[in-house]
Design a protein around this motif. Structure first.
Motif, mmCIF file in Angstrom:
data_model
loop_
_atom_site.group_PDB
_atom_site.id
_atom_site.type_symbol
_atom_site.label_atom_id
_atom_site.label_comp_id
_atom_site.label_asym_id
_atom_site.label_seq_id
_atom_site.Cartn_x
_atom_site.Cartn_y
_atom_site.Cartn_z
ATOM 1 N N LYS A 173 -15.319 59.721 71.293
ATOM 2 C CA LYS A 173 -13.831 59.934 71.307
ATOM 3 C C LYS A 173 -12.886 58.601 71.177
ATOM 4 O O LYS A 173 -13.460 57.594 71.842
ATOM 5 C CB LYS A 173 -13.310 60.576 72.844
ATOM 6 N N ASP A 174 -12.061 58.763 70.390
ATOM 7 C CA ASP A 174 -11.163 57.541 69.870
ATOM 8 C C ASP A 174 -11.895 56.474 69.594
ATOM 9 O O ASP A 174 -12.993 56.534 68.611
ATOM 10 C CB ASP A 174 -9.985 57.310 71.283
ATOM 11 N N SER A 175 -11.752 55.201 70.029
ATOM 12 C CA SER A 175 -12.346 54.009 69.789
ATOM 13 C C SER A 175 -13.562 53.606 70.605
ATOM 14 O O SER A 175 -14.065 52.552 70.556
ATOM 15 C CB SER A 175 -11.385 52.801 69.491
ATOM 16 N N GLY A 202 -6.752 63.789 70.948
ATOM 17 C CA GLY A 202 -7.350 62.550 70.308
ATOM 18 C C GLY A 202 -8.152 62.612 69.081
ATOM 19 O O GLY A 202 -8.353 63.686 68.680
ATOM 20 N N LYS A 224 -8.968 65.564 64.595
ATOM 21 C CA LYS A 224 -8.057 65.155 65.478
ATOM 22 C C LYS A 224 -7.516 66.429 66.490
ATOM 23 O O LYS A 224 -6.935 67.377 65.723
ATOM 24 C CB LYS A 224 -6.675 64.569 64.691
#
Length: 427
Positions: A173-175, A202, A224
């Motif tokens: 998830k995300d970075s 996210g 996304k």
């Protein structure tokens, strides 16, 4: 006589009903042009398989099989006349181009041509390859909308060209460099959110390793997640559910999750299409589907309307290269407001036979859904053959009836005379 009647009937049927010809393709530089494929966006350093689904469906539909013809794929902005072979980093395998792995320099417009001495047809696609250190990951993402409180199950998209049956799929998830923890329920490699909340929005990335020609290559996909619906208060008794992934094959989630509903809001009503609608479409043609939902005007903006293909979102289904959802439109009607969402399928192939197209509408008042099914129209040649066979049997029956009706009959007196004569001579 029967053959003459049969020939006349065939000519009459053909003239009366006709056999509709497919519209001609536009011609450029002496070659028939197929409409462009949807742009493919991928990450450098990963395996990429470039194909032409719209082009191939047109070739199949029009039965374009020129003798001694082959697929030739070229990069249209190349000036040195590069030809791709079955070996090396970039390989051509029939109508596919394999990048093992892809590089940023591979970005460009690619053309697939099917040609012989008398016929030529071509299609094209744009490939964009970005370095992971210089790209906004949203450019690589598949959009996905979800309502507050909805149970969400997502599969890693666009992997149908790879063999990943025994491959571990990790989600991020995300970075975050740490993969999400696997859960105990669901299909292998899926991402499960028991009840969607605002913090779940996210970027989600699925990563795996595939084996091609006995070598390992990385593959990743990004989507996304956007969360819509009314806000609610997070309390110890109503916490944000954990996101989990799954690795056990064949197990479907059976747990029931609570959906946040308002006591005053009314659920949306889908007025078109109607459940059970059968959409008859000719192979090779396009299809526009409209989902029209009636709801209260104060709920129109927060009403989520989406199309599902065989239970999967369009962007994550096998149609993701040939289908596109339009923008949601809201208009006032006599009984509130109407929300409309258009789904565009660029070309229908034989693969769409019996495909379920589901429209889902959801807001704080509840959820509604309807299911329509795609059915391919029978070819005009099929109906012509059926008509010819029916006419043949009809004329055969009529001919037999006429023959029996007008068959010469012997006279009774002559029969009696011959019988007496025979009896006299026998004495």
């Amino acid at each position: 006589m029967v053959c003459l009647f049969l020939m006349l009937m065939v000519v009459t049927i053909t003239c009366a009903y006709g056999i509709p010809a497919l519209p001609p393709l536009p011609i450029k530089d002496g070659c028939n042009q197929v409409e462009s494929e949807l742009t493919m966006v991928r990450l450098a350093g990963e395996a990429v398989i470039l194909d032409f689904p719209i082009f191939m469906s047109v070739v199949k539909k029009r039965k374009i099989v020129p003798p001694a013809a082959k697929y030739q794929i070229s990069k249209t902005n190349q000036t040195d006349g590069i030809v791709f072979h079955h070996e090396g980093r970039v390989q051509q395998h029939d109508e596919q181009l394999w990048f093992l792995p892809a590089q940023a320099s591979d970005s460009g417009n690619y053309t697939c041509t099917y040609r012989n001495d008398s016929y030529c047809v071509t299609g094209n696609i744009t490939l964009l390859v970005y370095e992971s250190t210089s790209v906004d990951m949203t450019q690589l993402s598949h959009p996905l909308d979800a309502m507050m409180g909805e149970e969400l199950k997502v599969f890693c998209p666009s992997l149908s060209r790879f063999n990943y049956t025994y491959t571990q799929i990790d989600w991020y998830k995300d970075s975050s460099p740490t993969a999400l923890q696997p859960g105990r329920e669901g299909n292998r490699g899926s991402l499960i959110i028991p009840a969607v909340r605002r913090p779940h929005a996210g970027l989600y990335t699925c990563k795996l390793t595939v084996l091609i020609n006995n070598q390992q290559y990385k593959v990743s996909r990004v989507f996304k997640l956007q969360v819509t619906g009314p806000e609610y208060e997070i309390t110890p008794s109503n916490p944000v559910p954990e996101v989990s992934t799954t690795s056990d094959p064949g197990l479907l989630s059976t747990k029931a999750y609570r959906t946040i509903n308002s006591l005053t809001a009314q659920p949306p009503v889908i007025i078109s299409p109607v459940t059970g609608t059968v959409l008859e479409v000719s192979p090779g043609s396009g299809l526009d589907l409209f989902c029209q939902v009636q709801t209260e005007c104060q709920m129109a903006d927060s009403t989520l309307v989406t199309w599902l293909v065989n239970g999967q979102s369009v962007e994550l289904s096998y149609l993701e290269r040939r289908a596109l959802q339009g923008e949601k439109r809201v208009t006032r009607v006599s009984k509130g407001c109407q929300v409309e969402l258009k789904l565009i399928i660029s070309v229908i192939t034989e693969e769409e036979e019996k495909t379920e197209m589901k429209c889902v509408a959801q807001n704080a008042g509840g959820r509604s859904e309807v299911v329509a099914q795609i059915q391919l129209e029978d070819s005009p040649f099929t109906w012509l053959i059926v008509a010819v066979v029916a006419v043949f049997f009809f004329l055969t029956v009529v001919s037999v009836f006429i023959y029996v009706l007008f068959k010469p009959k012997r006279k009774k007196n002559m029969d009696y005379f011959l019988a007496r004569q025979n009896s006299t001579f026998s004495v």
